[in-house]
Write a protein that holds these residues in place. Structure first.
Motif, PDB file in Angstrom:
ATOM      1  N   VAL A  65       0.771  -1.207   0.147  1.00  0.00           N
ATOM      2  CA  VAL A  65       0.033  -0.037  -0.034  1.00  0.00           C
ATOM      3  C   VAL A  65       0.753   1.342   0.157  1.00  0.00           C
ATOM      4  N   SER A  66       2.157   0.996   0.312  1.00  0.00           N
ATOM      5  CA  SER A  66       3.113   2.277   0.387  1.00  0.00           C
ATOM      6  C   SER A  66       3.069   2.740   1.748  1.00  0.00           C
ATOM      7  N   ASN A  67       3.953   3.699   2.292  1.00  0.00           N
ATOM      8  CA  ASN A  67       4.035   4.278   3.468  1.00  0.00           C
ATOM      9  C   ASN A  67       3.281   5.403   3.510  1.00  0.00           C
ATOM     10  N   LEU A  68       2.532   5.433   2.867  1.00  0.00           N
ATOM     11  CA  LEU A  68       1.426   6.741   2.600  1.00  0.00           C
ATOM     12  C   LEU A  68       0.160   6.438   3.806  1.00  0.00           C
ATOM     13  N   TYR A  69       0.228   5.013   4.203  1.00  0.00           N
ATOM     14  CA  TYR A  69      -0.797   4.838   4.964  1.00  0.00           C
ATOM     15  C   TYR A  69      -0.498   3.855   6.261  1.00  0.00           C
ATOM     16  N   THR A  70      -1.161   3.693   7.314  1.00  0.00           N
ATOM     17  CA  THR A  70      -0.705   3.082   8.376  1.00  0.00           C
ATOM     18  C   THR A  70      -0.925   1.558   8.009  1.00  0.00           C
ATOM     19  N   ILE A  71       0.237   0.732   8.040  1.00  0.00           N
ATOM     20  CA  ILE A  71       0.246  -0.764   7.995  1.00  0.00           C
ATOM     21  C   ILE A  71       0.377  -1.558   9.102  1.00  0.00           C
ATOM     22  N   PRO A  72      -0.662  -2.168   9.500  1.00  0.00           N
ATOM     23  CA  PRO A  72      -0.806  -2.943  10.859  1.00  0.00           C
ATOM     24  C   PRO A  72       0.212  -3.830  10.929  1.00  0.00           C
ATOM     25  N   THR A  93      13.393  -1.085   6.494  1.00  0.00           N
ATOM     26  CA  THR A  93      14.090  -0.934   5.111  1.00  0.00           C
ATOM     27  C   THR A  93      13.753  -2.153   4.254  1.00  0.00           C
ATOM     28  N   ASN A  94      14.459  -2.301   3.105  1.00  0.00           N
ATOM     29  CA  ASN A  94      14.501  -3.591   2.328  1.00  0.00           C
ATOM     30  C   ASN A  94      15.727  -4.312   2.461  1.00  0.00           C
ATOM     31  N   THR A 271       9.673   3.298  -0.440  1.00  0.00           N
ATOM     32  CA  THR A 271       8.418   3.007  -1.091  1.00  0.00           C
ATOM     33  C   THR A 271       7.908   1.643  -0.619  1.00  0.00           C
ATOM     34  N   TYR A 272       8.788   0.441  -0.709  1.00  0.00           N
ATOM     35  CA  TYR A 272       8.626  -0.825  -0.260  1.00  0.00           C
ATOM     36  C   TYR A 272       8.915  -1.118   1.334  1.00  0.00           C
ATOM     37  N   GLY A 273       9.619  -0.426   2.045  1.00  0.00           N
ATOM     38  CA  GLY A 273      10.080  -0.557   3.104  1.00  0.00           C
ATOM     39  C   GLY A 273       8.917  -0.796   4.211  1.00  0.00           C
ATOM     40  N   GLY A 274       8.990  -2.067   4.851  1.00  0.00           N
ATOM     41  CA  GLY A 274       7.909  -2.232   5.840  1.00  0.00           C
ATOM     42  C   GLY A 274       6.575  -2.713   5.020  1.00  0.00           C
ATOM     43  N   ASN A 275       6.738  -3.177   3.796  1.00  0.00           N
ATOM     44  CA  ASN A 275       5.503  -3.664   3.179  1.00  0.00           C
ATOM     45  C   ASN A 275       4.880  -4.751   4.007  1.00  0.00           C
ATOM     46  N   PRO A 276       3.557  -4.910   3.858  1.00  0.00           N
ATOM     47  CA  PRO A 276       2.748  -5.856   4.685  1.00  0.00           C
ATOM     48  C   PRO A 276       3.277  -7.445   4.393  1.00  0.00           C
TER      49      PRO A 276
END
Length: 389
Positions: A65-72, A93-94, A271-276
């Motif tokens: 979703v990107s870090n524009l939003y909260t990622i549970p 990070t990646n 952009t990708y860091g911490g993706n679900p």
């Protein structure tokens, strides 16, 4: 003619299409005992069922979703890391290289926000912090920096284990000290506990930040969740990657609230860091590795493996000099050329990783079965005998 894949790697002549635990398997079914674990990445082995389940479950929900939003999933993993470490906050990070870049930025921004900018960061000979321009400038070795200048300024490399040089170098103008508690690429060189304590004291005395690079030696690899725990001290900033994703690309920078005070909205991003996907796997890795019983088993397996390696060294004095390391980040200091021994291992279907200082790295999955440790010792012995013959 250049290959479709940029030829920056000196690759071994084998390819793996499947993995099972500590074993990597080629297309024709040949099984190799993997003591490299993707360079300390596959902390729970190949195709670990718990990690497959975590990844598959998340893949059926949402990938990115990107870090524009909260990622549970990101918040869950951050809370787990904060709960188990010195840190108050985490940035995902990646990779370890990306973690190094943020650690450098965070340290310099801290002093800027304090109203007394400092830029000199002290690093050490033999260090490896990644291959970005900032990371190679920190390490400073000609092998990594030649041809890539001008390098990012502000780094100073000190000799390994020269305590007088360290005491003389750290001043009230020092921004930070960055160090691996156990050097990986540098040859499995462990910083003695008293030296880490001394660095902590010197940094406190001069107002410098202490940065630990635990990309390779962290995540249970030494028998503690993080290697610096053996010394009973904590850093201000820590870089983590490799094992935290169990094979899925994931890294992190952990920091105290004080050290992170300059990192406000807009100062860093990914952009990708911490993706679900990554964080769902990382949370499962943390759940497994941070368990005291699991870490106890790492220490037991380490003692078993080390005992066998000491016997291997004693049996082949013309090839091996000593065993190095802690937990399951172990090294064989070689008399013979280390890459020759690695190649001899290929013929015995065992994978090891060369390092600097003529060392072979042994970085098996942390959950490697005892039977596979015994098999590894047998195959290493066979490789040694083949060279002697």
């Amino acid at each position: 003619m250049i290959t479709p894949v940029l030829p920056t790697y000196n690759r071994a002549p084998m390819a793996f299409v499947k993995g099972e635990g500590a074993w990597a398997i080629t297309a024709d079914g040949t099984r190799y005992l993997d003591l490299g674990a993707g360079i300390a990445v596959n902390a729970l082995g190949h195709a670990n069922p718990a990690l497959i389940a975590a990844l598959t479950e998340q893949a059926g929900k949402i990938w990115h979703v990107s870090n524009l939003y909260t990622i549970p999933e990101q918040e869950k993993l951050a809370e787990m890391l904060v709960d188990k470490t010195f840190a108050d906050t985490v940035f995902f990070t990646n990779s370890g290289t990306e973690a190094a870049e943020l650690a450098i930025k965070m340290a310099r921004k801290y002093h800027y926000e304090k109203g007394a900018p400092r830029d000199e960061i002290i690093a050490f000979e033999g260090a490896f912090h990644g291959r970005s321009t900032g990371a190679i400038a920190a390490a400073g070795s000609e092998k990594m920096t030649k041809g890539f200048g001008p390098l990012m300024p502000g780094f100073r490399q000190l000799p390994w284990a020269d305590h007088d040089a360290i005491r003389a170098a750290i001043t009230d103008k020092t921004c930070a000290v960055i160090i691996e508690p156990v050097q990986g690429e540098g040859g499995i060189r462990k910083v003695p506990d008293q030296c880490l304590k001394g660095l902590r004291d010197l940094c406190d005395q001069h107002g410098a930040l202490l940065i630990f690079d635990e990309v390779q030696c962290g995540m249970g690899r030494t028998g503690k969740l993080f290697a610096h725990e053996w010394a009973g001290i904590t850093p201000d900033i820590m870089m983590v990657a490799k094992g935290i994703g169990g094979g899925f690309p994931l890294g992190a920078v952990l920091a105290t609230e004080e050290a992170a005070l300059g990192m406000v909205a807009g100062t860093h991003g990914s952009t990708y860091g911490g993706n679900p996907l990554a964080c769902a796997v990382g949370a499962k890795v943390m759940e497994i590795i941070a368990d005291d019983a699991f870490l106890g088993e790492v220490n037991r397996k380490s003692a078993l493996f080390r005992q066998g390696l000491e016997a291997l060294v004693a049996s082949h004095p013309k090839l091996f000099e000593a065993v190095r390391g802690e937990g399951l980040i172990l090294g064989l200091k070689c008399v013979a050329t280390n890459t020759d021994i690695v190649k001899a291992g290929y013929a015995q279907h065992i994978l090891t990783v060369p390092a600097a200082d003529n060392v072979i790295r042994l970085l098996p999955p942390l959950n490697i079965p005892d039977a596979d440790i015994a098999e590894a010792l047998t195959r290493l012995d066979a490789a040694a005998q083949s060279l002697e013959a």
